[in-house]
Design a protein around this motif. Structure first.
Motif, PDB file in Angstrom:
ATOM      1  N   ILE A 195     -33.301  78.899  25.022  1.00  0.00           N
ATOM      2  CA  ILE A 195     -32.923  79.917  24.029  1.00  0.00           C
ATOM      3  C   ILE A 195     -33.443  81.293  24.464  1.00  0.00           C
ATOM      4  CG2 ILE A 195     -33.326  80.666  21.638  1.00  0.00           C
ATOM      5  CD1 ILE A 195     -33.193  77.734  20.786  1.00  0.00           C
ATOM      6  N   ALA A 196     -34.707  81.338  24.925  1.00  0.00           N
ATOM      7  CA  ALA A 196     -35.302  82.621  25.336  1.00  0.00           C
ATOM      8  C   ALA A 196     -34.534  83.217  26.508  1.00  0.00           C
ATOM      9  CB  ALA A 196     -36.769  82.426  25.701  1.00  0.00           C
ATOM     10  N   SER A 197     -34.174  82.367  27.463  1.00  0.00           N
ATOM     11  CA  SER A 197     -33.451  82.866  28.633  1.00  0.00           C
ATOM     12  C   SER A 197     -32.094  83.433  28.209  1.00  0.00           C
ATOM     13  CB  SER A 197     -33.279  81.737  29.649  1.00  0.00           C
ATOM     14  OG  SER A 197     -32.529  82.172  30.743  1.00  0.00           O
ATOM     15  N   MET A 239     -42.559  97.883  22.758  1.00  0.00           N
ATOM     16  CA  MET A 239     -43.680  97.027  22.359  1.00  0.00           C
ATOM     17  C   MET A 239     -44.537  96.692  23.592  1.00  0.00           C
ATOM     18  SD  MET A 239     -43.457  93.238  20.668  1.00  0.00           S
ATOM     19  CE  MET A 239     -42.313  93.788  19.450  1.00  0.00           C
ATOM     20  N   GLN A 240     -43.859  96.370  24.696  1.00  0.00           N
ATOM     21  CA  GLN A 240     -44.577  96.003  25.920  1.00  0.00           C
ATOM     22  C   GLN A 240     -45.278  97.221  26.520  1.00  0.00           C
ATOM     23  OE1 GLN A 240     -41.979  93.103  28.375  1.00  0.00           O
ATOM     24  NE2 GLN A 240     -40.569  93.971  26.889  1.00  0.00           N
ATOM     25  N   ARG A 241     -44.569  98.360  26.550  1.00  0.00           N
ATOM     26  CA  ARG A 241     -45.179  99.565  27.137  1.00  0.00           C
ATOM     27  C   ARG A 241     -46.369 100.033  26.315  1.00  0.00           C
ATOM     28  NH1 ARG A 241     -39.709 102.837  28.902  1.00  0.00           N
ATOM     29  NH2 ARG A 241     -39.415 101.667  30.835  1.00  0.00           N
ATOM     30  N   ASP A 286     -47.095  89.726  32.751  1.00  0.00           N
ATOM     31  CA  ASP A 286     -46.174  88.920  33.550  1.00  0.00           C
ATOM     32  C   ASP A 286     -44.824  88.764  32.869  1.00  0.00           C
ATOM     33  OD1 ASP A 286     -45.642  86.412  32.213  1.00  0.00           O
ATOM     34  OD2 ASP A 286     -47.589  85.660  32.802  1.00  0.00           O
ATOM     35  N   GLY A 287     -43.772  88.619  33.701  1.00  0.00           N
ATOM     36  CA  GLY A 287     -42.420  88.507  33.158  1.00  0.00           C
ATOM     37  C   GLY A 287     -41.386  88.433  34.257  1.00  0.00           C
ATOM     38  N   ARG A 288     -40.258  89.096  34.024  1.00  0.00           N
ATOM     39  CA  ARG A 288     -39.167  89.096  35.004  1.00  0.00           C
ATOM     40  C   ARG A 288     -38.845  90.512  35.481  1.00  0.00           C
ATOM     41  NH1 ARG A 288     -40.161  84.792  33.362  1.00  0.00           N
ATOM     42  NH2 ARG A 288     -38.921  82.878  33.289  1.00  0.00           N
ATOM     43  N   ASP A 289     -39.088  91.502  34.607  1.00  0.00           N
ATOM     44  CA  ASP A 289     -38.668  92.885  34.886  1.00  0.00           C
ATOM     45  C   ASP A 289     -39.827  93.855  34.700  1.00  0.00           C
ATOM     46  OD1 ASP A 289     -38.975  92.564  32.150  1.00  0.00           O
ATOM     47  OD2 ASP A 289     -37.379  93.983  31.647  1.00  0.00           O
ATOM     48  N   ARG A 330     -44.590  71.318  39.018  1.00  0.00           N
ATOM     49  CA  ARG A 330     -45.693  71.852  38.197  1.00  0.00           C
ATOM     50  C   ARG A 330     -45.306  71.850  36.724  1.00  0.00           C
ATOM     51  NH1 ARG A 330     -46.717  77.244  41.803  1.00  0.00           N
ATOM     52  NH2 ARG A 330     -47.841  76.326  43.542  1.00  0.00           N
ATOM     53  N   ARG A 331     -44.071  72.255  36.423  1.00  0.00           N
ATOM     54  CA  ARG A 331     -43.600  72.310  35.023  1.00  0.00           C
ATOM     55  C   ARG A 331     -43.535  70.909  34.441  1.00  0.00           C
ATOM     56  NH1 ARG A 331     -43.656  76.853  32.304  1.00  0.00           N
ATOM     57  NH2 ARG A 331     -41.620  77.818  32.293  1.00  0.00           N
ATOM     58  N   PHE A 332     -43.046  69.978  35.274  1.00  0.00           N
ATOM     59  CA  PHE A 332     -42.930  68.581  34.837  1.00  0.00           C
ATOM     60  C   PHE A 332     -44.315  68.041  34.474  1.00  0.00           C
ATOM     61  CE2 PHE A 332     -43.243  64.103  36.272  1.00  0.00           C
ATOM     62  CZ  PHE A 332     -42.453  63.534  35.289  1.00  0.00           C
TER      63      PHE A 332
HETATM   64  O1   DC Z   1     -41.807  83.474  31.359  1.00  0.00           O
HETATM   65  P1   DC Z   1     -41.094  82.537  30.393  1.00  0.00           P
HETATM   66  O2   DC Z   1     -40.570  81.311  31.066  1.00  0.00           O
HETATM   67  O3   DC Z   1     -41.928  82.215  29.184  1.00  0.00           O
HETATM   68  O4   DC Z   1     -39.831  83.395  29.848  1.00  0.00           O
HETATM   69  C1   DC Z   1     -38.860  82.865  28.990  1.00  0.00           C
HETATM   70  C2   DC Z   1     -37.540  83.604  29.195  1.00  0.00           C
HETATM   71  O5   DC Z   1     -37.664  84.947  28.705  1.00  0.00           O
HETATM   72  C3   DC Z   1     -37.079  83.737  30.633  1.00  0.00           C
HETATM   73  O6   DC Z   1     -36.250  82.652  31.026  1.00  0.00           O
HETATM   74  C4   DC Z   1     -36.340  85.042  30.672  1.00  0.00           C
HETATM   75  C5   DC Z   1     -36.936  85.844  29.551  1.00  0.00           C
HETATM   76  N1   DC Z   1     -37.823  86.916  30.002  1.00  0.00           N
HETATM   77  C6   DC Z   1     -37.248  88.098  30.381  1.00  0.00           C
HETATM   78  O7   DC Z   1     -36.020  88.210  30.374  1.00  0.00           O
HETATM   79  N2   DC Z   1     -38.009  89.157  30.745  1.00  0.00           N
HETATM   80  C7   DC Z   1     -39.351  89.058  30.769  1.00  0.00           C
HETATM   81  N3   DC Z   1     -40.083  90.107  31.115  1.00  0.00           N
HETATM   82  C8   DC Z   1     -39.964  87.831  30.415  1.00  0.00           C
HETATM   83  C9   DC Z   1     -39.176  86.768  30.064  1.00  0.00           C
END
Ligand code: DC
Length: 228
Positions: A100-102, A117-119, A130-133, A158-160
């Motif tokens: 759902i988050a993705s 909020m993050q900034r 940590d994150g993606r962007d 690792r996730r498993f």
């Molecule tokens: O890091 P995580 O697996 O908990 O993140 C869940 C989802 O949130 C990830 O699949 C994509 C999104 N996400 C994002 O788009 N940008 C971020 N900075 C962090 C997470």
């Protein structure tokens, strides 16, 4: 005197060990750890609770303003997500919430809502985020940027193990397949896709223990920032 805050951005695909490494590195450096994935998961949880699908742009746009999200920290440095007054942290790290988050993170309205909020946290504290962007969009001027990765098989393993330890019944192959889809979705979306920033250091932790990964991150930060 204005205080100078430092920022470390750690991006990478699902299961690269970002949270474990970022949390421990933040502790070693005396910085605040910010798990931004948990913030996207909280938005996903909010919509799911309201019966809104993650790809329902109209529904998400209509109801995102009702999500009052706060980040709190316990004395051990653990991050808690507070949604409209309730601590939902324990509900967030399930395979269902990952999907759902993705999906919801591809919605522009969600990314816009969460950006400030993050900034804001990084304006008030020294952070390991940590994150993606983070290195590409949220903190483009971060002092240190790290792109943390590992082979797909090792990340899935690792996730498993993490899920099994929590008592979740799942198969390794399923985790690997879910992860492949999530990587594809996170890296393929139009807005703020998962990608290595030009000035990020690539750290492949496939052959590292968690401790070695943390040491490598802390060393990189100390080399860049000197004594803190
Ligand atoms: O890091 P995580 O697996 O908990 O993140 C869940 C989802 O949130 C990830 O699949 C994509 C999104 N996400 C994002 O788009 N940008 C971020 N900075 C962090 C997470």
């Amino acid at each position: 005197m204005t205080q100078t805050y430092h920022s470390v951005a750690i991006d990478g695909p699902a299961g690269a060990g970002k949270s474990t490494v970022a949390r421990a590195a933040a502790k070693a450096l005396g910085f605040v750890y910010v798990d931004t994935g948990a913030i996207y998961r909280t938005v996903g949880y909010h919509m799911d609770f309201l019966g809104i699908g993650p790809r329902d742009t109209d529904g998400v746009t209509r109801l995102i303003g009702d999500a009052n999200i706060q980040i709190e920290y316990d004395p051990a440095g653990g991050q808690h997500m507070i949604l409209n007054g309730s601590d939902v942290t324990e509900e967030l790290r399930t395979p269902e919430m990952s999907k759902i988050a993705s999906a919801i993170s591809g919605q522009k309205v969600v990314r816009d809502y969460l950006l400030e909020m993050q900034r804001d946290v990084a304006r008030k504290h020294s952070v390991v985020m940590d994150g993606r962007d983070i290195g590409t969009v949220v903190l483009p001027h971060a002092d240190v940027k790290i792109f943390l990765t590992a082979s797909p098989e090792i990340r899935a393993r690792r996730r498993f193990e993490e899920l099994s330890a929590k008592g979740e019944k799942t198969a390794y192959e399923q985790v690997l397949e879910d992860q492949r889809k999530r990587d594809e979705q996170d890296a393929g979306r139009k807005i703020a896709p998962l990608k290595q920033a030009k000035d990020a250091i690539l750290l492949d932790t496939s052959d590292f223990t968690p401790e070695q990964s943390v040491e490598a991150v802390v060393r990189l930060v100390r080399e860049k920032l000197g004594p803190l």
